[in-house]
Write a protein that holds these residues in place. Structure first.
Motif, PDB file in Angstrom:
ATOM      1  N   UNK A 198     -14.246  24.310  59.751  1.00 14.91           N
ATOM      2  CA  UNK A 198     -12.914  23.979  59.246  1.00 14.91           C
ATOM      3  C   UNK A 198     -12.289  22.856  60.068  1.00 14.91           C
ATOM      4  N   UNK A 199     -12.577  22.820  61.350  1.00 22.21           N
ATOM      5  CA  UNK A 199     -12.109  21.718  62.196  1.00 22.21           C
ATOM      6  C   UNK A 199     -12.822  20.422  61.808  1.00 22.21           C
ATOM      7  N   UNK A 200     -14.122  20.507  61.599  1.00 26.34           N
ATOM      8  CA  UNK A 200     -14.897  19.340  61.165  1.00 26.34           C
ATOM      9  C   UNK A 200     -14.340  18.787  59.854  1.00 26.34           C
ATOM     10  N   UNK A 201     -13.987  19.683  58.948  1.00 26.38           N
ATOM     11  CA  UNK A 201     -13.494  19.273  57.630  1.00 26.38           C
ATOM     12  C   UNK A 201     -12.292  18.336  57.730  1.00 26.38           C
ATOM     13  N   UNK A 202     -11.420  18.574  58.692  1.00 27.66           N
ATOM     14  CA  UNK A 202     -10.236  17.732  58.869  1.00 27.66           C
ATOM     15  C   UNK A 202     -10.636  16.294  59.197  1.00 27.66           C
ATOM     16  N   UNK A 203     -11.696  16.132  59.969  1.00 23.26           N
ATOM     17  CA  UNK A 203     -12.125  14.816  60.443  1.00 23.26           C
ATOM     18  C   UNK A 203     -13.209  14.176  59.571  1.00 23.26           C
ATOM     19  N   UNK A 204     -13.756  14.930  58.650  1.00 22.64           N
ATOM     20  CA  UNK A 204     -14.983  14.552  57.950  1.00 22.64           C
ATOM     21  C   UNK A 204     -14.994  13.122  57.409  1.00 22.64           C
ATOM     22  N   UNK A 205     -13.983  12.712  56.714  1.00 22.87           N
ATOM     23  CA  UNK A 205     -14.030  11.395  56.063  1.00 22.87           C
ATOM     24  C   UNK A 205     -13.136  10.370  56.747  1.00 22.87           C
ATOM     25  N   UNK A 206     -12.663  10.670  57.939  1.00 20.99           N
ATOM     26  CA  UNK A 206     -11.826   9.716  58.666  1.00 20.99           C
ATOM     27  C   UNK A 206     -12.698   8.673  59.358  1.00 20.99           C
ATOM     28  N   UNK A 207     -12.159   7.482  59.478  1.00 21.68           N
ATOM     29  CA  UNK A 207     -12.832   6.469  60.291  1.00 21.68           C
ATOM     30  C   UNK A 207     -12.621   6.852  61.761  1.00 21.68           C
ATOM     31  N   UNK A 208     -13.400   6.266  62.668  1.00 20.87           N
ATOM     32  CA  UNK A 208     -13.159   6.546  64.090  1.00 20.87           C
ATOM     33  C   UNK A 208     -11.715   6.243  64.500  1.00 20.87           C
ATOM     34  N   UNK A 262      -8.999   6.286  62.531  1.00 25.72           N
ATOM     35  CA  UNK A 262      -8.122   7.310  61.966  1.00 25.72           C
ATOM     36  C   UNK A 262      -8.233   8.613  62.759  1.00 25.72           C
ATOM     37  N   UNK A 263      -9.442   8.961  63.149  1.00 23.38           N
ATOM     38  CA  UNK A 263      -9.626  10.216  63.892  1.00 23.38           C
ATOM     39  C   UNK A 263      -8.909  10.162  65.242  1.00 23.38           C
ATOM     40  N   UNK A 264      -8.837   8.991  65.847  1.00 25.04           N
ATOM     41  CA  UNK A 264      -8.153   8.846  67.135  1.00 25.04           C
ATOM     42  C   UNK A 264      -6.641   9.008  66.993  1.00 25.04           C
ATOM     43  N   UNK A 265      -6.134   8.816  65.770  1.00 28.19           N
ATOM     44  CA  UNK A 265      -4.690   8.926  65.524  1.00 28.19           C
ATOM     45  C   UNK A 265      -4.311  10.203  64.772  1.00 28.19           C
ATOM     46  N   UNK A 266      -5.224  11.148  64.674  1.00 27.88           N
ATOM     47  CA  UNK A 266      -5.016  12.325  63.833  1.00 27.88           C
ATOM     48  C   UNK A 266      -3.797  13.144  64.251  1.00 27.88           C
ATOM     49  N   UNK A 267      -3.453  13.138  65.509  1.00 26.06           N
ATOM     50  CA  UNK A 267      -2.328  13.948  65.985  1.00 26.06           C
ATOM     51  C   UNK A 267      -0.969  13.291  65.726  1.00 26.06           C
ATOM     52  N   UNK A 268      -0.978  12.076  65.190  1.00 24.85           N
ATOM     53  CA  UNK A 268       0.283  11.393  64.891  1.00 24.85           C
ATOM     54  C   UNK A 268       0.977  11.964  63.658  1.00 24.85           C
ATOM     55  N   UNK A 269       0.222  12.545  62.750  1.00 23.08           N
ATOM     56  CA  UNK A 269       0.802  13.155  61.551  1.00 23.08           C
ATOM     57  C   UNK A 269       1.071  14.625  61.845  1.00 23.08           C
ATOM     58  N   UNK A 270       2.336  15.053  61.783  1.00 15.79           N
ATOM     59  CA  UNK A 270       2.664  16.434  62.171  1.00 15.79           C
ATOM     60  C   UNK A 270       1.896  17.502  61.380  1.00 15.79           C
ATOM     61  N   UNK A 271       1.712  17.314  60.083  1.00 14.50           N
ATOM     62  CA  UNK A 271       0.990  18.316  59.287  1.00 14.50           C
ATOM     63  C   UNK A 271      -0.475  18.393  59.706  1.00 14.50           C
ATOM     64  N   UNK A 272      -1.101  17.251  59.883  1.00 11.20           N
ATOM     65  CA  UNK A 272      -2.499  17.246  60.300  1.00 11.20           C
ATOM     66  C   UNK A 272      -2.630  17.761  61.720  1.00 11.20           C
ATOM     67  N   UNK A 273      -1.724  17.380  62.587  1.00  5.65           N
ATOM     68  CA  UNK A 273      -1.746  17.852  63.978  1.00  5.65           C
ATOM     69  C   UNK A 273      -1.652  19.373  64.015  1.00  5.65           C
ATOM     70  N   UNK A 274      -0.818  19.942  63.168  1.00  3.93           N
ATOM     71  CA  UNK A 274      -0.680  21.398  63.111  1.00  3.93           C
ATOM     72  C   UNK A 274      -1.991  22.037  62.656  1.00  3.93           C
TER      73      UNK A 274
END
Length: 108
Positions: free
Chosen positions: A42-52, A54-66
């Motif tokens: 389930x953690x992998x799923x969040x990152x699956x289709x992100x570019x490197x 985008x993945x480095x900025x994943x915590x910038x979006x509050x919903x995704x960070x949660x």
């Protein structure tokens, strides 16, 4: 008053949570490893289709960070429960693994 955050205290809270719900019969090593794998996926799923990038900025979006934080918590919870059931000290295991890796992969 809350207990200080340490591995043993968290393992106690997890054990108490499971005991209060009579979940111990289901917390076999096989079931815990399976649940750990599902939560890691389930953690992998969040990152699956992100570019490197985008993945480095994943915590910038509050919903995704949660979502990321929740999945990390789920992975850690199952890992700590597995360690408890198997009698593994996770910090000692990690320390020993780092020691072995330092020997296997010496710094240049």
């Amino acid at each position: 008053m809350t207990e200080p955050l340490d591995v043993a205290a968290l393992q106690r809270r997890l054990a108490e949570f499971a005991a209060a719900r009579d979940w111990q019969p289901y917390h076999t090593p096989k079931n815990l490893v399976s649940a750990l794998s599902v939560e890691a996926s389930e953690l992998v799923e969040i990152f699956q289709w992100l570019t490197p990038e985008q993945s480095a900025r994943v915590m910038e979006d509050p919903d995704t960070a949660h979502r990321v934080t929740d999945e990390i918590a789920d992975v850690l919870a199952y890992l700590l429960q597995l360690c408890e059931v198997l009698g593994v000290d996770p910090l000692a295991a990690l320390s020993a693994k780092i020691d072995r890796n330092e020997q296997r992969f010496p710094a240049p």
